[in-house]
Design an enzyme around this catalytic site. Structure first.
Site, PDB file in Angstrom:
ATOM      1  N   ASP A 240      75.255 -16.878  60.782  1.00 40.03           N
ATOM      2  CA  ASP A 240      74.637 -18.176  60.481  1.00 40.03           C
ATOM      3  C   ASP A 240      73.612 -18.030  59.359  1.00 40.03           C
ATOM      4  OD1 ASP A 240      73.789 -21.003  61.115  1.00 40.03           O
ATOM      5  OD2 ASP A 240      71.950 -19.963  61.650  1.00 40.03           O
TER       6      ASP A 240
ATOM      7  N   GLU B 278      81.134 -17.726  62.492  1.00 40.99           N
ATOM      8  CA  GLU B 278      79.827 -17.179  62.138  1.00 40.99           C
ATOM      9  C   GLU B 278      79.749 -15.694  62.481  1.00 40.99           C
ATOM     10  OE1 GLU B 278      76.681 -20.863  62.534  1.00 40.99           O
ATOM     11  OE2 GLU B 278      77.396 -19.939  64.381  1.00 40.99           O
TER      12      GLU B 278
END
Length: 248
Positions: free
Chosen positions: A67, A135
């Site tokens: 992320d 992610e």
């Protein structure tokens, strides 16, 4: 892949698994240096795996790392490609690119869930599993290939095929935020009436009724309060779209 395989994935996946290695190579566009990073990126916490020090082996920490890497690379791209954009504009555009909806789309397009090792049936996963794994994959690439390799992957898999700044400028991130902003500008009184709305499927749901100026405008039902409010807001938006867009 059979229906059984889709619901119950393989129980184990070794570093010698040529199919997994080949699949990762195809997804990232180069041979992995350390396949263990990628194995961890596709291991669900339900597997209950630990390393020699007792630390859990699953994708959650890699998800956090990925992320951060996505935000960093996208921020640098926008800074370069939108020289007239101020801080607020750049932040809003980045949020659109790395939205949960978009990350889920990326994960689905790459069929990442097919490689997840889990003791939980896939049917029990929420929609966000797709974005979470994406992610985690980005985090694994960063550890395996460094910043340049991670940036190259994001550029090829995210920016080039998906990022169109002109199109994104008109994309709504949150219908609820848009509707609330309009109501405040127009001095309209609004409120969301949230209540439990459990059906016969055994899963907890929430119902929402959206009132504007004491008039029921929209209703929605979903597995979370936030999602139900967003759906109701979207329906209300289309009821007032012309008025809202004219005030934008």
């Amino acid at each position: 892949m059979s229906l059984f395989r889709k619901i119950f994935p393989k129980k184990s996946r070794s570093t010698e698994d040529g199919n997994f290695f080949g699949a990762i190579e195809k997804i990232i566009g180069s041979k992995p240096n350390n396949i263990r990073f990628y194995q961890k990126a596709f291991t669900h916490r339900s597997s209950n795996k630990v390393d020699e020090k007792g630390n859990p082996i699953n994708y959650e920490r890699l998800e956090f790392l990925g992320d951060s890497m996505l935000s960093s690379v996208i921020a640098a791209y926008l800074y370069k490609e939108a020289p007239l954009g101020d801080e607020g504009y750049l932040t809003k555009m980045r949020s659109k690119i790395v939205s949960r909806e978009h990350l889920n789309e990326l994960g689905r397009d790459l069929n990442l869930i097919d490689f997840v090792e889990s003791k939980v049936p896939f049917s029990h996963f929420g929609e966000n599993i797709h974005g979470n794994i994406f992610e985690a994959l980005v985090g694994a690439i960063f550890l395996d290939k460094g910043y340049v390799g991670c940036e190259d992957f994001i550029n090829k898999r995210v920016i080039i095929p998906y990022v169109d700044i002109a199109r994104l400028e008109g994309k709504v991130i949150s219908y609820k935020s848009l509707l609330i902003e309009w109501c405040q500008k127009e001095k309209k009184v609004f409120h969301y009436d949230v209540f439990d709305d459990n059906g016969n499927d055994g899963q907890k749901h929430f119902g929402v009724k959206l009132f504007i100026d004491n008039k029921l405008i929209a209703k929605a039902r979903a597995t979370s309060k936030k999602k139900a409010e967003e759906i109701a807001s979207k329906r209300a938006y289309f009821s007032f779209q012309e008025k809202i867009d004219n005030k934008a």
